[in-house]
Design an enzyme around this catalytic site. Structure first.
Site, PDB file in Angstrom:
ATOM      1  CB  ALA A 115      13.017  62.663 -47.138  1.00 53.18           C
ATOM      2  CB  ALA A 116      17.399  59.884 -45.400  1.00 52.02           C
ATOM      3  N   PRO A 117      18.945  62.690 -44.645  1.00 49.06           N
ATOM      4  CG  PRO A 117      20.656  63.678 -43.373  1.00 49.06           C
ATOM      5  CD  PRO A 117      20.290  63.300 -44.780  1.00 49.06           C
ATOM      6  N   GLY A 118      16.951  64.412 -43.637  1.00 50.67           N
ATOM      7  CA  GLY A 118      15.775  65.178 -43.240  1.00 50.67           C
ATOM      8  C   GLY A 118      15.885  66.699 -43.313  1.00 50.67           C
ATOM      9  CE  LYS A 120      17.831  71.260 -50.065  1.00 52.64           C
ATOM     10  NZ  LYS A 120      19.138  70.707 -49.754  1.00 52.64           N
ATOM     11  CD  GLU A 140      16.577  57.872 -48.247  1.00 50.87           C
ATOM     12  OE1 GLU A 140      16.604  59.076 -48.541  1.00 50.87           O
ATOM     13  OE2 GLU A 140      17.252  57.013 -48.860  1.00 50.87           O
ATOM     14  CB  CYS A 237      25.362  68.901 -52.563  1.00 52.13           C
ATOM     15  SG  CYS A 237      25.617  67.129 -52.467  1.00 52.13           S
TER      16      CYS A 237
HETATM   17  C1  SAM Z   1      21.162  64.337 -51.274  1.00 43.07           C
HETATM   18  S1  SAM Z   1      20.484  63.054 -50.348  1.00 43.07           S
HETATM   19  C2  SAM Z   1      19.060  63.795 -49.646  1.00 43.07           C
HETATM   20  C3  SAM Z   1      19.343  64.730 -48.500  1.00 43.07           C
HETATM   21  C4  SAM Z   1      18.086  65.204 -47.802  1.00 43.07           C
HETATM   22  N1  SAM Z   1      17.143  65.779 -48.738  1.00 43.07           N
HETATM   23  C5  SAM Z   1      18.367  66.227 -46.721  1.00 43.07           C
HETATM   24  O1  SAM Z   1      18.217  67.428 -46.975  1.00 43.07           O
HETATM   25  O2  SAM Z   1      18.731  65.817 -45.605  1.00 43.07           O
HETATM   26  C6  SAM Z   1      19.780  62.025 -51.574  1.00 43.07           C
HETATM   27  C7  SAM Z   1      18.962  60.864 -51.065  1.00 43.07           C
HETATM   28  O3  SAM Z   1      18.434  60.146 -52.193  1.00 43.07           O
HETATM   29  C8  SAM Z   1      18.405  58.770 -51.890  1.00 43.07           C
HETATM   30  N2  SAM Z   1      18.427  57.993 -53.147  1.00 43.07           N
HETATM   31  C9  SAM Z   1      19.433  57.261 -53.676  1.00 43.07           C
HETATM   32  N3  SAM Z   1      19.042  56.707 -54.832  1.00 43.07           N
HETATM   33  C10 SAM Z   1      17.773  57.076 -55.053  1.00 43.07           C
HETATM   34  C11 SAM Z   1      16.834  56.816 -56.070  1.00 43.07           C
HETATM   35  N4  SAM Z   1      17.134  56.071 -57.133  1.00 43.07           N
HETATM   36  N5  SAM Z   1      15.609  57.370 -55.955  1.00 43.07           N
HETATM   37  C12 SAM Z   1      15.295  58.144 -54.907  1.00 43.07           C
HETATM   38  N6  SAM Z   1      16.154  58.443 -53.906  1.00 43.07           N
HETATM   39  C13 SAM Z   1      17.374  57.908 -53.980  1.00 43.07           C
HETATM   40  C14 SAM Z   1      19.633  58.544 -51.035  1.00 43.07           C
HETATM   41  O4  SAM Z   1      19.455  57.388 -50.230  1.00 43.07           O
HETATM   42  C15 SAM Z   1      19.728  59.837 -50.234  1.00 43.07           C
HETATM   43  O5  SAM Z   1      19.133  59.707 -48.983  1.00 43.07           O
END
Ligand code: SAM
Length: 302
Positions: A115-118, A120, A140, A237
């Site tokens: 979810a981070a930084p939020g 979606k 997250e 992305c």
């Molecule tokens: C593309 S970003 C998410 C962006 C967020 N959904 C937004 O719209 O702001 C992917 C996220 O997955 C987390 N992540 C990394 N490895 C992961 C794992 N093995 N399982 C789940 N989440 C993971 C990362 O820390 C990161 O915050």
């Protein structure tokens, strides 16, 4: 224009024509494809108008509810309303990806697994619960990023969203069930190049393969906690098919009862690399640096 080996590898895998390959390589090198949008928070009243000029969005019928596109040159984070949490700034490609939620009924319970930084989570709440009143969990795994997530949600009037920090496999074995799960997966982030952000190695096979393996693991766990008849929205992305269409193909073959579902609003962006509904945009579409989305549906009978 002479393409590098890495650019040729990517464009070949995407099946691009010579002209498309040149346009993609030019966009990756120029790093100027970023295009921002804002999603209105529950703090913004229904008749709220942002304090800046907005672009004409009649050519974007897919634009999600409560999303505005600033006119070129506007920096929406520079206004007091942003500091006051009336809107959140994100990439227009991210908004395009979340348009796939237009094919999903309002969920009883939803989970944003990465979810981070939020961004979606804010788009989901804006669509299904503009007043912010919705049982949604934003998860997250990374503690530092979880702090930023909490802060962003709190600032935008979504402090009641349940924030957690479990690994996907822990969710998979938790026995919890959700009608809708967002998997905005960690990926090689090739589109960062089109935004002018350095990302060494992102076009290489080892980075792509490592991410594809992790994405499959996250999705298998997500399948375990999706209720019968529920949905997973998978988004990235990055451009490489190994992290997109091929991951979706893997899940549909590996997990009985799961199928990609059509999103009529995104029909013009159907991927030519998939024989099931899956959608992608590149920088040349003009909606930011590009992205991929696919809506997976679990049959009610499984
Ligand atoms: C593309 S970003 C998410 C962006 C967020 N959904 C937004 O719209 O702001 C992917 C996220 O997955 C987390 N992540 C990394 N490895 C992961 C794992 N093995 N399982 C789940 N989440 C993971 C990362 O820390 C990161 O915050």
């Amino acid at each position: 224009m002479e393409l590098t080996k890495a650019e040729i590898r990517l464009c070949t895998r995407l099946g691009l024509s010579h002209g498309q390959a040149e346009r993609l390589a030019a966009a990756l090198r120029a790093g100027e494809s970023s295009r921002s949008a804002v999603v209105l928070s529950p703090l913004a009243p229904p008749d709220y108008a942002p304090p800046f000029d907005c672009a004409d969005t009649t050519a974007m019928p897919w634009l999600p509810p409560r999303v505005k596109v600033p006119a070129p040159g506007i920096k929406p984070a520079g206004f007091a309303d942003y500091q006051a949490g009336l809107y959140y700034v994100l990439d227009l490609s991210s908004c395009w990806e979340s348009a796939a939620l237009s094919a999903v009924p309002r969920p009883e319970r939803s989970l944003d697994l990465c979810a981070a930084p939020g961004g979606k989570t804010m788009l989901l709440c804006a669509r299904f619960a503009p007043d912010g009143n919705h049982p949604h969990t934003a998860n997250e795994v990374n503690a530092a990023r979880r702090g930023i997530l909490r802060q962003n949600l709190g600032q935008c009037g979504l402090g009641q969203v349940h924030v957690t920090g479990l690994r996907p496999d822990q969710w998979g074995s938790s026995g919890e069930q959700f009608d809708l799960i967002l998997v905005d997966a960690p990926c090689s982030g090739q589109s960062l190049l089109a935004k002018g952000i350095r990302n060494p190695g992102c076009l290489g096979a080892s980075v792509v393969n490592g991410n594809a393996k992790r994405q499959k693991g996250i999705l298998l766990a997500a399948c375990h906690c999706t209720a019968p008849g529920g949905h997973i929205l998978y988004t990235t992305c990055t451009y490489d098919p190994d992290e997109n269409e091929k991951v979706m193909s893997y899940i549909q073959k590996r997990v009985p009862g799961w199928h990609a579902r059509e999103v009529p609003a995104l029909a013009p962006y159907q991927s030519t690399l998939a024989d099931f509904p899956a959608y992608r945009i590149l920088p040349e579409h003009g909606y930011g640096a590009g992205g991929f989305c696919c809506l997976l549906h679990r049959s009610a009978q499984t």
